[in-house]
Design an enzyme around this catalytic site. Structure first.
Site, PDB file in Angstrom:
ATOM      1  N   CYS A   2       0.872  -1.175   0.000  1.00 36.04           N
ATOM      2  CA  CYS A   2       0.000   0.000   0.000  1.00 36.04           C
ATOM      3  C   CYS A   2       0.908   1.224   0.000  1.00 36.04           C
ATOM      4  O   CYS A   2       2.101   1.116   0.209  1.00 36.04           O
ATOM      5  CB  CYS A   2      -0.867   0.017   1.259  1.00 36.04           C
ATOM      6  SG  CYS A   2      -1.902  -1.432   1.413  1.00 36.04           S
ATOM      7  N   ARG A  27       1.667   1.181  -5.900  1.00 32.66           N
ATOM      8  CA  ARG A  27       1.840   0.240  -4.780  1.00 32.66           C
ATOM      9  C   ARG A  27       0.518  -0.426  -4.413  1.00 32.66           C
ATOM     10  O   ARG A  27       0.487  -1.366  -3.614  1.00 32.66           O
ATOM     11  CB  ARG A  27       2.396   0.967  -3.554  1.00 32.66           C
ATOM     12  CG  ARG A  27       3.728   1.650  -3.769  1.00 32.66           C
ATOM     13  CD  ARG A  27       4.149   2.387  -2.517  1.00 32.66           C
ATOM     14  NE  ARG A  27       4.342   1.459  -1.431  1.00 32.66           N
ATOM     15  CZ  ARG A  27       5.468   0.795  -1.221  1.00 32.66           C
ATOM     16  NH1 ARG A  27       6.490   0.968  -2.030  1.00 32.66           N
ATOM     17  NH2 ARG A  27       5.586  -0.057  -0.232  1.00 32.66           N
ATOM     18  N   TRP A  77      -3.828  -1.757  -1.361  1.00 34.16           N
ATOM     19  CA  TRP A  77      -3.901  -3.031  -2.095  1.00 34.16           C
ATOM     20  C   TRP A  77      -4.412  -4.018  -1.061  1.00 34.16           C
ATOM     21  O   TRP A  77      -3.672  -4.371  -0.128  1.00 34.16           O
ATOM     22  CB  TRP A  77      -2.537  -3.436  -2.635  1.00 34.16           C
ATOM     23  CG  TRP A  77      -2.591  -4.567  -3.595  1.00 34.16           C
ATOM     24  CD1 TRP A  77      -3.107  -4.529  -4.875  1.00 34.16           C
ATOM     25  CD2 TRP A  77      -2.148  -5.916  -3.411  1.00 34.16           C
ATOM     26  NE1 TRP A  77      -2.992  -5.752  -5.464  1.00 34.16           N
ATOM     27  CE2 TRP A  77      -2.416  -6.627  -4.594  1.00 34.16           C
ATOM     28  CE3 TRP A  77      -1.553  -6.586  -2.368  1.00 34.16           C
ATOM     29  CZ2 TRP A  77      -2.111  -7.969  -4.756  1.00 34.16           C
ATOM     30  CZ3 TRP A  77      -1.247  -7.926  -2.516  1.00 34.16           C
ATOM     31  CH2 TRP A  77      -1.530  -8.602  -3.698  1.00 34.16           C
ATOM     32  N   ASN A 103       0.703   0.036   6.038  1.00 34.03           N
ATOM     33  CA  ASN A 103       1.163  -0.816   4.934  1.00 34.03           C
ATOM     34  C   ASN A 103       1.789  -2.043   5.577  1.00 34.03           C
ATOM     35  O   ASN A 103       2.740  -1.927   6.349  1.00 34.03           O
ATOM     36  CB  ASN A 103       2.187  -0.094   4.063  1.00 34.03           C
ATOM     37  CG  ASN A 103       2.731  -1.016   2.988  1.00 34.03           C
ATOM     38  OD1 ASN A 103       2.043  -1.936   2.559  1.00 34.03           O
ATOM     39  ND2 ASN A 103       3.968  -0.803   2.576  1.00 34.03           N
ATOM     40  N   GLY A 104       1.226  -3.243   5.270  1.00 33.25           N
ATOM     41  CA  GLY A 104       1.782  -4.473   5.815  1.00 33.25           C
ATOM     42  C   GLY A 104       0.654  -5.355   6.323  1.00 33.25           C
ATOM     43  O   GLY A 104      -0.483  -5.256   5.856  1.00 33.25           O
ATOM     44  N   GLU A 483      11.205 -15.652 -18.240  1.00 35.44           N
ATOM     45  CA  GLU A 483      10.884 -14.223 -18.099  1.00 35.44           C
ATOM     46  C   GLU A 483       9.945 -13.780 -19.214  1.00 35.44           C
ATOM     47  O   GLU A 483       8.994 -13.034 -18.957  1.00 35.44           O
ATOM     48  CB  GLU A 483      12.169 -13.396 -18.109  1.00 35.44           C
ATOM     49  CG  GLU A 483      11.956 -11.894 -18.019  1.00 35.44           C
ATOM     50  CD  GLU A 483      11.180 -11.445 -16.783  1.00 35.44           C
ATOM     51  OE1 GLU A 483      10.973 -12.259 -15.869  1.00 35.44           O
ATOM     52  OE2 GLU A 483      10.742 -10.282 -16.735  1.00 35.44           O
ATOM     53  N   LYS A 487       6.289 -12.062 -18.395  1.00 32.36           N
ATOM     54  CA  LYS A 487       5.946 -10.739 -18.940  1.00 32.36           C
ATOM     55  C   LYS A 487       4.618 -10.807 -19.690  1.00 32.36           C
ATOM     56  O   LYS A 487       3.743  -9.984 -19.505  1.00 32.36           O
ATOM     57  CB  LYS A 487       7.040 -10.238 -19.893  1.00 32.36           C
ATOM     58  CG  LYS A 487       8.283  -9.737 -19.212  1.00 32.36           C
ATOM     59  CD  LYS A 487       8.209  -8.335 -18.661  1.00 32.36           C
ATOM     60  CE  LYS A 487       7.882  -8.150 -17.218  1.00 32.36           C
ATOM     61  NZ  LYS A 487       8.466  -8.925 -16.184  1.00 32.36           N
ATOM     62  N   GLU A 490       1.536 -11.652 -17.238  1.00 34.83           N
ATOM     63  CA  GLU A 490       1.166 -10.716 -16.159  1.00 34.83           C
ATOM     64  C   GLU A 490       0.533  -9.434 -16.695  1.00 34.83           C
ATOM     65  O   GLU A 490      -0.203  -8.782 -15.958  1.00 34.83           O
ATOM     66  CB  GLU A 490       2.353 -10.397 -15.253  1.00 34.83           C
ATOM     67  CG  GLU A 490       3.414  -9.510 -15.806  1.00 34.83           C
ATOM     68  CD  GLU A 490       4.445  -9.142 -14.730  1.00 34.83           C
ATOM     69  OE1 GLU A 490       4.082  -8.883 -13.577  1.00 34.83           O
ATOM     70  OE2 GLU A 490       5.637  -9.150 -15.069  1.00 34.83           O
ATOM     71  N   HIS A 506       8.357 -35.198 -22.916  1.00 34.97           N
ATOM     72  CA  HIS A 506       8.009 -36.034 -21.751  1.00 34.97           C
ATOM     73  C   HIS A 506       6.620 -35.688 -21.227  1.00 34.97           C
ATOM     74  O   HIS A 506       6.372 -35.748 -20.024  1.00 34.97           O
ATOM     75  CB  HIS A 506       9.072 -35.845 -20.656  1.00 34.97           C
ATOM     76  CG  HIS A 506      10.426 -36.263 -21.104  1.00 34.97           C
ATOM     77  ND1 HIS A 506      10.797 -37.591 -21.235  1.00 34.97           N
ATOM     78  CD2 HIS A 506      11.491 -35.535 -21.523  1.00 34.97           C
ATOM     79  CE1 HIS A 506      12.041 -37.649 -21.704  1.00 34.97           C
ATOM     80  NE2 HIS A 506      12.486 -36.418 -21.884  1.00 34.97           N
ATOM     81  N   LYS A 606       3.234  -3.483  -7.386  1.00 33.10           N
ATOM     82  CA  LYS A 606       4.653  -3.365  -7.740  1.00 33.10           C
ATOM     83  C   LYS A 606       5.545  -4.029  -6.698  1.00 33.10           C
ATOM     84  O   LYS A 606       6.555  -4.606  -7.031  1.00 33.10           O
ATOM     85  CB  LYS A 606       5.050  -1.896  -7.874  1.00 33.10           C
ATOM     86  CG  LYS A 606       6.481  -1.681  -8.322  1.00 33.10           C
ATOM     87  CD  LYS A 606       6.762  -2.308  -9.678  1.00 33.10           C
ATOM     88  CE  LYS A 606       8.194  -2.103 -10.131  1.00 33.10           C
ATOM     89  NZ  LYS A 606       8.485  -2.901 -11.352  1.00 33.10           N
TER      90      LYS A 606
HETATM   91  C1  AGP Z   1       7.772  -8.921 -12.453  1.00 34.69           C
HETATM   92  O1  AGP Z   1       7.367  -8.266 -13.648  1.00 34.69           O
HETATM   93  C2  AGP Z   1       6.695  -8.932 -11.419  1.00 34.69           C
HETATM   94  N1  AGP Z   1       6.198  -7.645 -11.152  1.00 34.69           N
HETATM   95  C3  AGP Z   1       7.089  -9.704 -10.176  1.00 34.69           C
HETATM   96  O2  AGP Z   1       7.309 -11.039 -10.561  1.00 34.69           O
HETATM   97  C4  AGP Z   1       8.352  -9.216  -9.427  1.00 34.69           C
HETATM   98  O3  AGP Z   1       9.506  -9.516 -10.188  1.00 34.69           O
HETATM   99  C5  AGP Z   1       8.442  -9.970  -8.095  1.00 34.69           C
HETATM  100  O4  AGP Z   1       7.305  -9.653  -7.323  1.00 34.69           O
HETATM  101  C6  AGP Z   1       9.709  -9.649  -7.301  1.00 34.69           C
HETATM  102  O5  AGP Z   1       9.737  -8.280  -6.983  1.00 34.69           O
HETATM  103  P1  AGP Z   1      11.126  -7.648  -6.443  1.00 34.69           P
HETATM  104  O6  AGP Z   1      12.124  -7.814  -7.544  1.00 34.69           O
HETATM  105  O7  AGP Z   1      10.788  -6.228  -6.161  1.00 34.69           O
HETATM  106  O8  AGP Z   1      11.505  -8.426  -5.221  1.00 34.69           O
END
Ligand code: AGP
Length: 611
Positions: A2, A27, A77, A103-104, A483, A487, A490, A506, A606
């Site tokens: 958050c 956030r 969030w 936040n938490g 990766e 990408k 997500e 397999h 994020k």
């Molecule tokens: C990547 O595009 C995502 N947003 C997510 O997988 C991210 O890499 C992951 O949450 C780790 O975040 P960090 O690198 O800030 O620890």
């Protein structure tokens, strides 16, 4: 996950809070709220709304409708309690005196809530945060700081708190444990915020709160205390990057801006670390003697940072001949990992706040491991709890889908491998030289790839309607595929998976049928022939193959694949650093054509600061 902001000064607080929150929406953005002390009424004026920040801002006429010069704000969030007006922050105590933004996660909120209900306290929300507000009021006997101290002895979990009390309207209290919170030092005003971008418009002088610290913010300044309530002196840092670095800079989306920024981010990250033909790390505390003693390297991370670790495994083992294990941080914590004082634990995180990764770091430290973190956000929790930190210097990354942080993390782990190999004598001089030469050419070669972005846009227009996509590759190409697949899914919400090409037969190959889109990664020259045979394998079952390879293999690949994307030839180590760019662009254009919210994908945030 958050965003928190707080202000005490002489300006009207609500516009300052709303402007700050607008820079924190990445956030979390399912609801927002502010609490301002109203001089006129002598009470807290609390305004909250489900939905994006704009809903609240419209409600408050951009803040003009709220009078008062001290307040706290929050963009959420959801973790406990669905997004709703009543579950939005600030949460207020039943007597209306105490407002809290958080936040938490308060892990023991249920038992505390039961205790307070038993004492006759009435709750209105489903949130864990309301317990904090109610508990502060329960302990409050006129001394707010003392009441907060009592509460902190009882709550467990991760929290950054902003606290406003109607009886002490000339101050705010900030508390930090496991969730980021920074302090802003202004002239006749003070700030708190989840990150620097929220207050950079007002001050560049910031302090990074440590776990357990409490801060009392007033117009005259900020007094900090440690967890024993002893006054402490905080170091004040000057922030030198521009706020427009955290703005879109004319691009339609932060993600596209950050993809295009990668060459520049790499120059910032790499060039200062190659001096007179040698890898050089500033303030680097790993001695040659320690490096020679390393028996195992553990790489621990989440998401895309984990994918950097997957590339890192191949490259570090090839360079140093030290065994490298890669673990998802969320798994590492519970797998009884084999770590001792001869284990170097490399923790990778863009935000430096990912709770799973932070917890894994603490687990590794408990087991005696030496912690080296690769982080983007300066002063972040993971950075501050590590023995050594290598900052990516990628600049603020706002889009939820990481791009420039990923590629700079990757460059750093390659530099680390070369640095170690040089000391261990496990890399030939010529290999070392050519790797560094290519590393210095990487930004320019990346610009060549970016110059071909229209080709990627064309391929995206051909494939954006697929509802399932496979990324296949071997070795470095498999790590790259992980990766590329993340990408795509997500931000476009297309189901996708990355598969080691050799493993397809397999079982999973049963899913390949007429028209299945397979992104075949064949950049790694040593295994190109194998990659080709896998392309043939899936094509013979009807797959539509979009291949990625290097210029030197383009001709051969074109004879088989339906479409080919190429990257310039480079040193093997750096193939994923170049290869990731077309995959980022592909995901971006597909998501764009599917009308997805690119910078704020559904369900995501994020920085994932919950388990
Ligand atoms: C990547 O595009 C995502 N947003 C997510 O997988 C991210 O890499 C992951 O949450 C780790 O975040 P960090 O690198 O800030 O620890």
């Amino acid at each position: 996950m958050c965003g928190i902001v707080g202000y005490v000064g002489s300006e009207q607080a609500a516009p300052v809070l709303l402007e700050g929150l607008s820079r924190l929406e990445y956030r979390g953005y399912d609801s927002a709220g502010v609490a301002v002390y109203s001089q006129r009424e002598g009470t807290l004026s609390v305004h909250k709304a489900k939905g994006r920040l704009q809903v609240l801002s419209d409600l408050l006429q951009g803040g003009a409708a709220v009078e008062g010069t001290v307040g706290i704000g929050h963009t959420r969030w959801a973790t406990h309690g669905a997004p709703s007006d009543v579950n939005s922050h600030p949460q207020v105590s039943q007597g209306g005196k105490i407002a809290v933004v958080h936040n938490g996660i308060i892990e023991n909120y249920a038992e505390l809530k039961a205790f307070l209900v038993d004492k006759g306290v009435t709750f209105v929300s489903e949130t864990d945060t309301e317990v904090v507000a109610q508990l502060i009021e329960y302990f409050y006997d006129g001394d707010l700081l003392a009441a907060v101290g009592r509460v902190l002895h009882r709550i467990k979990g991760a929290y950054a708190l902003g606290i406003l009390c109607a009886d002490t309207p000339d101050q705010l209290i900030a508390v930090r444990k496991d969730s980021p919170l920074i302090l802003g030092y202004g002239k006749g005003c003070s700030f708190m915020a989840s990150d620097v971008t929220a207050i950079l418009k007002h001050t560049r002088e910031v302090g990074y709160m440590e776990d357990g610290e409490i801060a009392v913010l007033t117009r005259e300044g900020i007094q900090c205390y440690n967890h024993l309530m002893q006054p402490i002196q905080k170091e004040i840092s000057h922030v030198d990057w521009e706020i427009d670095a955290a703005e879109k800079g004319g691009y339609e989306h932060f993600m596209f801006k950050e993809i295009m920024e990668q060459p520049e981010a790499l120059r910032r990250c790499v060039f200062p670390r190659i001096r007179e033909g040698e890898v050089w790390f500033e303030d680097f505390g790993l001695s040659e003697e320690y490096i020679r003693s390393i028996q195992k390297i553990y790489i621990v991370a989440c998401g895309s940072s984990y994918h950097v670790g997957m590339v890192g495994k191949y490259n570090l083992e090839r360079l140093t001949r030290i065994p490298v294990e890669v673990a998802l941080a969320s798994e590492f914590r519970y797998m009884d990992p084999i770590v001792n004082d001869r284990t170097l634990v490399v923790v990778i995180s863009q935000s430096g706040e990912t709770l799973d990764t932070m917890a894994a770091l603490r687990e590794a430290r408990k087991l005696g491991g030496r912690i080296l973190s690769i982080v983007n956000v300066v002063g972040s929790s993971i950075a501050r709890e590590s023995d050594e930190v290598l900052y990516t210097w990628a600049g603020p990354e706002i889009a939820v889908a990481t791009t420039k942080a990923y590629s700079t993390q990757m460059a750093l782990i390659d530099l680390l491998g070369l640095y170690f190999a040089r000391i261990l004598g496990t890399v030939e001089e010529q290999e070392y030289r050519s790797a560094l030469d290519e590393m210095l050419l990487l930004p320019a070669k990346m610009e060549e790839v970016l110059a071909d972005k229209d080709d990627i846009q064309y391929f995206a227009s051909q494939y954006f309607n697929h509802d399932s996509v496979f990324f296949i590759g071997r070795n470095l190409d498999y790590a790259l595929g992980l990766e590329g697949s993340l990408k795509l899914k997500e931000i476009s919400y297309i189901h996708s998976e990355a598969y080691a090409s050799g493993e397809l037969k397999h079982g999973t190959i049963s899913l390949i049928e007429d028209g299945t889109l397979v992104v075949a990664l064949g950049t790694y020259g040593r295994l190109f022939e194998k990659a080709m045979s896998n392309v043939v394998e899936v094509k013979s079952r009807g797959a539509d193959v979009l291949a990625l390879t290097t210029k030197s293999h383009e001709k051969e690949m074109r004879e088989t694949a339906n479409a080919v994307i190429t990257i310039p030839d480079t040193h093997d180590l750096l193939l994923p650093s170049l290869g990731v760019v077309p995959l980022q662009l592909f995901a971006y254009y597909v998501a764009l054509m599917r009308g997805c919210d690119i910078d704020k994908p559904r369900n995501l945030a994020k920085s994932v600061t919950v388990e």
